[in-house]
Design a protein around this motif. Structure first.
Motif, PDB file in Angstrom:
ATOM      1  N   LEU A 162       0.810  -1.197  -0.178  1.00  0.00           N
ATOM      2  CA  LEU A 162      -0.206   0.119   0.063  1.00  0.00           C
ATOM      3  C   LEU A 162       0.916   1.242  -0.157  1.00  0.00           C
ATOM      4  O   LEU A 162       0.617   2.112  -0.732  1.00  0.00           O
ATOM      5  CB  LEU A 162      -0.883  -0.085   1.267  1.00  0.00           C
ATOM      6  N   LEU A 163       1.968   1.269   1.014  1.00  0.00           N
ATOM      7  CA  LEU A 163       2.801   2.490   0.815  1.00  0.00           C
ATOM      8  C   LEU A 163       3.594   2.722  -0.312  1.00  0.00           C
ATOM      9  O   LEU A 163       3.674   3.760  -0.956  1.00  0.00           O
ATOM     10  CB  LEU A 163       3.793   2.226   2.167  1.00  0.00           C
ATOM     11  N   ASN A 164       4.067   1.528  -1.055  1.00  0.00           N
ATOM     12  CA  ASN A 164       4.727   1.774  -2.069  1.00  0.00           C
ATOM     13  C   ASN A 164       3.847   2.322  -3.416  1.00  0.00           C
ATOM     14  O   ASN A 164       4.297   2.765  -4.311  1.00  0.00           O
ATOM     15  CB  ASN A 164       5.508   0.520  -2.588  1.00  0.00           C
ATOM     16  N   SER A 165       2.546   2.004  -3.268  1.00  0.00           N
ATOM     17  CA  SER A 165       1.887   2.513  -4.338  1.00  0.00           C
ATOM     18  C   SER A 165       0.712   3.694  -4.075  1.00  0.00           C
ATOM     19  O   SER A 165      -0.120   3.930  -4.743  1.00  0.00           O
ATOM     20  CB  SER A 165       0.984   1.206  -4.945  1.00  0.00           C
ATOM     21  N   LEU A 166       0.989   4.304  -2.849  1.00  0.00           N
ATOM     22  CA  LEU A 166      -0.019   5.219  -2.382  1.00  0.00           C
ATOM     23  C   LEU A 166       0.317   6.658  -3.180  1.00  0.00           C
ATOM     24  O   LEU A 166       1.167   7.294  -3.293  1.00  0.00           O
ATOM     25  CB  LEU A 166       0.492   5.580  -1.113  1.00  0.00           C
ATOM     26  N   PRO A 167      -1.075   6.966  -3.773  1.00  0.00           N
ATOM     27  CA  PRO A 167      -1.016   8.378  -4.560  1.00  0.00           C
ATOM     28  C   PRO A 167      -0.843   9.539  -3.697  1.00  0.00           C
ATOM     29  O   PRO A 167      -1.079   9.492  -2.341  1.00  0.00           O
ATOM     30  CB  PRO A 167      -2.383   8.309  -4.964  1.00  0.00           C
ATOM     31  N   ASP A 169      -2.770  11.842  -3.127  1.00  0.00           N
ATOM     32  CA  ASP A 169      -4.077  12.447  -2.580  1.00  0.00           C
ATOM     33  C   ASP A 169      -4.567  11.337  -1.690  1.00  0.00           C
ATOM     34  O   ASP A 169      -5.819  11.324  -1.332  1.00  0.00           O
ATOM     35  CB  ASP A 169      -5.100  12.701  -3.853  1.00  0.00           C
ATOM     36  N   GLU A 170      -3.751  10.643  -1.206  1.00  0.00           N
ATOM     37  CA  GLU A 170      -4.090   9.436  -0.064  1.00  0.00           C
ATOM     38  C   GLU A 170      -3.329   9.722   1.069  1.00  0.00           C
ATOM     39  O   GLU A 170      -2.204  10.258   0.861  1.00  0.00           O
ATOM     40  CB  GLU A 170      -4.165   8.084  -0.658  1.00  0.00           C
ATOM     41  N   ALA A 171      -3.512   9.239   2.216  1.00  0.00           N
ATOM     42  CA  ALA A 171      -2.866   9.208   3.580  1.00  0.00           C
ATOM     43  C   ALA A 171      -2.913   8.075   4.083  1.00  0.00           C
ATOM     44  O   ALA A 171      -4.145   7.189   3.892  1.00  0.00           O
ATOM     45  CB  ALA A 171      -3.012  10.448   4.294  1.00  0.00           C
ATOM     46  N   VAL A 172      -2.041   7.726   5.240  1.00  0.00           N
ATOM     47  CA  VAL A 172      -2.175   6.405   6.056  1.00  0.00           C
ATOM     48  C   VAL A 172      -2.201   7.023   7.387  1.00  0.00           C
ATOM     49  O   VAL A 172      -1.210   7.575   7.681  1.00  0.00           O
ATOM     50  CB  VAL A 172      -1.181   5.344   5.681  1.00  0.00           C
ATOM     51  N   LEU A 173      -3.014   6.473   8.203  1.00  0.00           N
ATOM     52  CA  LEU A 173      -2.938   6.947   9.655  1.00  0.00           C
ATOM     53  C   LEU A 173      -3.256   5.556  10.448  1.00  0.00           C
ATOM     54  O   LEU A 173      -3.905   4.650  10.008  1.00  0.00           O
ATOM     55  CB  LEU A 173      -3.883   7.824   9.996  1.00  0.00           C
ATOM     56  N   PHE A 174      -2.774   5.508  11.656  1.00  0.00           N
ATOM     57  CA  PHE A 174      -2.809   4.385  12.491  1.00  0.00           C
ATOM     58  C   PHE A 174      -3.849   5.063  13.904  1.00  0.00           C
ATOM     59  O   PHE A 174      -3.398   6.211  14.540  1.00  0.00           O
ATOM     60  CB  PHE A 174      -1.607   3.890  13.084  1.00  0.00           C
ATOM     61  N   ALA A 175      -4.483   4.269  14.238  1.00  0.00           N
ATOM     62  CA  ALA A 175      -5.694   4.730  15.394  1.00  0.00           C
ATOM     63  C   ALA A 175      -5.758   3.735  16.608  1.00  0.00           C
ATOM     64  O   ALA A 175      -5.372   2.602  16.296  1.00  0.00           O
ATOM     65  CB  ALA A 175      -6.813   4.922  14.936  1.00  0.00           C
ATOM     66  N   ASP A 176      -6.036   4.077  17.708  1.00  0.00           N
ATOM     67  CA  ASP A 176      -6.136   3.151  18.917  1.00  0.00           C
ATOM     68  C   ASP A 176      -6.596   4.061  20.007  1.00  0.00           C
ATOM     69  O   ASP A 176      -6.772   5.441  19.936  1.00  0.00           O
ATOM     70  CB  ASP A 176      -4.775   2.913  19.345  1.00  0.00           C
ATOM     71  N   ALA A 177      -6.884   3.479  21.108  1.00  0.00           N
ATOM     72  CA  ALA A 177      -7.427   4.487  22.150  1.00  0.00           C
ATOM     73  C   ALA A 177      -6.606   4.048  23.368  1.00  0.00           C
ATOM     74  O   ALA A 177      -5.785   3.120  23.590  1.00  0.00           O
ATOM     75  CB  ALA A 177      -8.932   3.771  22.659  1.00  0.00           C
ATOM     76  N   VAL A 178      -6.400   5.021  24.413  1.00  0.00           N
ATOM     77  CA  VAL A 178      -5.599   4.880  25.440  1.00  0.00           C
ATOM     78  C   VAL A 178      -6.169   5.487  26.813  1.00  0.00           C
ATOM     79  O   VAL A 178      -7.188   6.505  26.625  1.00  0.00           O
ATOM     80  CB  VAL A 178      -4.241   5.830  25.130  1.00  0.00           C
ATOM     81  N   HIS A 179      -6.102   5.018  27.920  1.00  0.00           N
ATOM     82  CA  HIS A 179      -6.770   5.242  29.133  1.00  0.00           C
ATOM     83  C   HIS A 179      -5.610   5.634  30.199  1.00  0.00           C
ATOM     84  O   HIS A 179      -5.832   5.008  31.268  1.00  0.00           O
ATOM     85  CB  HIS A 179      -7.688   4.249  29.440  1.00  0.00           C
ATOM     86  N   PRO A 180      -4.891   6.626  30.246  1.00  0.00           N
ATOM     87  CA  PRO A 180      -4.007   7.186  31.020  1.00  0.00           C
ATOM     88  C   PRO A 180      -4.664   7.279  32.413  1.00  0.00           C
ATOM     89  O   PRO A 180      -5.800   8.192  32.421  1.00  0.00           O
ATOM     90  CB  PRO A 180      -3.332   8.098  30.526  1.00  0.00           C
ATOM     91  N   THR A 181      -4.147   6.721  33.566  1.00  0.00           N
ATOM     92  CA  THR A 181      -4.803   7.014  34.702  1.00  0.00           C
ATOM     93  C   THR A 181      -3.892   8.370  35.476  1.00  0.00           C
ATOM     94  O   THR A 181      -2.602   8.465  35.442  1.00  0.00           O
ATOM     95  CB  THR A 181      -4.618   5.807  35.778  1.00  0.00           C
ATOM     96  N   HIS A 182      -4.594   9.193  36.392  1.00  0.00           N
ATOM     97  CA  HIS A 182      -4.356  10.231  36.896  1.00  0.00           C
ATOM     98  C   HIS A 182      -3.447   9.798  38.357  1.00  0.00           C
ATOM     99  O   HIS A 182      -3.956   9.746  39.450  1.00  0.00           O
ATOM    100  CB  HIS A 182      -5.330  11.198  37.493  1.00  0.00           C
ATOM    101  N   ALA A 183      -2.197   9.233  38.140  1.00  0.00           N
ATOM    102  CA  ALA A 183      -1.066   8.819  39.187  1.00  0.00           C
ATOM    103  C   ALA A 183      -0.043   8.950  38.632  1.00  0.00           C
ATOM    104  O   ALA A 183       0.561   9.081  37.678  1.00  0.00           O
ATOM    105  CB  ALA A 183      -1.671   7.272  39.288  1.00  0.00           C
ATOM    106  N   ALA A 184       0.623   9.117  39.830  1.00  0.00           N
ATOM    107  CA  ALA A 184       2.386   9.307  39.760  1.00  0.00           C
ATOM    108  C   ALA A 184       2.908   8.209  39.336  1.00  0.00           C
ATOM    109  O   ALA A 184       2.711   7.068  39.886  1.00  0.00           O
ATOM    110  CB  ALA A 184       2.873  10.143  41.013  1.00  0.00           C
ATOM    111  N   ARG A 185       3.992   8.273  38.292  1.00  0.00           N
ATOM    112  CA  ARG A 185       4.593   7.088  37.879  1.00  0.00           C
ATOM    113  C   ARG A 185       6.060   7.059  37.988  1.00  0.00           C
ATOM    114  O   ARG A 185       6.894   7.881  37.452  1.00  0.00           O
ATOM    115  CB  ARG A 185       4.512   6.590  36.456  1.00  0.00           C
ATOM    116  N   PRO A 186       6.699   6.500  39.323  1.00  0.00           N
ATOM    117  CA  PRO A 186       8.084   6.707  39.334  1.00  0.00           C
ATOM    118  C   PRO A 186       8.749   5.946  38.305  1.00  0.00           C
ATOM    119  O   PRO A 186       8.683   5.020  37.860  1.00  0.00           O
ATOM    120  CB  PRO A 186       8.266   6.039  40.944  1.00  0.00           C
TER     121      PRO A 186
END
Length: 354
Positions: A162-167, A169-186
């Motif tokens: 796909l990348l080698n033939s991408l015109p 006028d097209e784009a590639v993105l990667f998506a996901d969700a994240v759930h960071p917790t309000h907590a100190a991380r030593p």
């Protein structure tokens, strides 16, 4: 004249630690001290004078290190040996470590004392013995339980095609969700030895939910904060992506196989006239094939490690500011950590601990 700089950073750190270890054999500490001074630019004659030795001895120690590293420094001439154990005992130790996978040198030293009656007063001598036996300290990697090598290879091949033939006028993105917790991380850090560091802890109960996407080509991100990550938030994210790329004909979005990504309302939204997004699904149990997972790690390093925020709202503001603004603005700095340099993970290449 021995040139300076022959020590690697790891070797130099190990030698300095060894030289400062009061429980190490005095003669071993002197050898470590001599090597560090040589690496700092001292001549053999100057080091010998400082340690009340002859310069030929210093040259011999340097030769031992160049030939066999730290292990070479632990070998002594007639009159003693750095190793308390005979060959048979060493083989038994090696077999026990391979089977038991002990987590500390304290545990290993206790086993040696119980089995053979030998006491290693210094940690450095025991570490040198373990290295000489071909043993090393490992941190296990975490791998998914179900990995299909063929599916990984097929995905990588399809993505590269796909990348080698991408015109233009097209784009590639990667998506996901994240759930960071309000907590100190030593996280470990360097500081003056006389100081004791601490981080003020937060409640650790509140978290924020972020549904986001990243364009690896430009570093541009789309990040939305949502009450719940679900099919509705997926549609909101896709709408945000389309709005950000008004001139593109097609936008390829790669994401995982979460049920909400396959939801009927998401499919219905994609089927609407004029939609310009095409979804591509990463093989199951393969988060290593989604570069945005690496972006979450970069986010934690810069936002949560050794940082404390008084309120969850403040924490959310800083996190979203980092993902929405700092990442795109500083993409040349971050892109080497968030790449599509994919690899196939095979469980056969690991010894899986149980």
């Amino acid at each position: 004249m021995i040139c300076t700089g022959f020590l690697s950073e790891v070797d130099r750190t190990d030698l300095i630690e060894l030289a400062r270890d009061g429980s190490a054999a005095h003669r071993l500490a002197r050898r470590a001290n001599a090597l560090v001074l040589l690496d700092s630019g001292w001549s053999c004659e100057k080091v010998a004078g400082a340690l009340l030795l002859d310069d030929d001895t210093i040259r011999r120690w340097h030769g031992l290190f160049i030939e066999d590293g730290l292990e070479g420094l632990t070998r002594f001439e007639a009159g003693g040996s750095a190793c308390l154990m005979n060959d048979e005992q060493q083989e038994k130790l090696k077999a026990w470590v391979a089977a038991a996978l002990p987590r500390s040198t304290r545990q290993i030293g206790g086993w040696i004392e119980k089995e053979f009656g030998h006491v290693y007063a210094g940690r450095s001598g025991l570490i040198a013995l373990l290295h000489r036996l071909g043993l090393a300290y490992h941190k296990p990697k975490v791998i998914p339980r179900k990995l299909d090598e063929d599916k990984q290879k097929a995905f990588i091949a399809t993505y590269e095609k796909l990348l080698n033939s991408l015109p233009d006028d097209e784009a590639v993105l990667f998506a996901d969700a994240v759930h960071p917790t309000h907590a100190a991380r030593p996280a470990g850090c360097w500081a003056p030895s006389e100081e004791t560091l601490a981080i003020e802890q937060t409640s650790g109960r509140q978290r924020i939910n972020i549904h986001g996407a990243v364009d690896l080509e430009t570093g541009q991100t789309r990040m939305i904060e949502v009450e719940t990550v679900d099919a509705a938030s997926t549609i909101r994210l896709l709408e945000s992506i389309e709005a950000f790329y008004p001139m593109l004909v097609l936008i390829h979005v790669f994401l995982d196989n979460a049920r909400y990504h396959h939801a009927r309302i998401v499919q219905q939204w994609l089927a609407q006239p004029g939609r310009r997004i095409k979804l591509h699904f990463i093989p199951p149990y393969c988060p290593h094939l989604n570069p945005i997972e690496r972006l979450w790690g970069v986010m934690h390093k810069h936002v949560t490690h050794n940082k404390s925020y008084a309120t969850c709202a403040q924490f959310a503001d800083v996190t979203l500011e980092f993902l929405r603004a700092k990442v795109p603005r500083n993409w040349p700095r971050f892109r080497d950590s968030v790449t599509d340099n994919f690899r196939v993970i095979s469980p056969a290449t690991f010894r899986v601990m149980t």
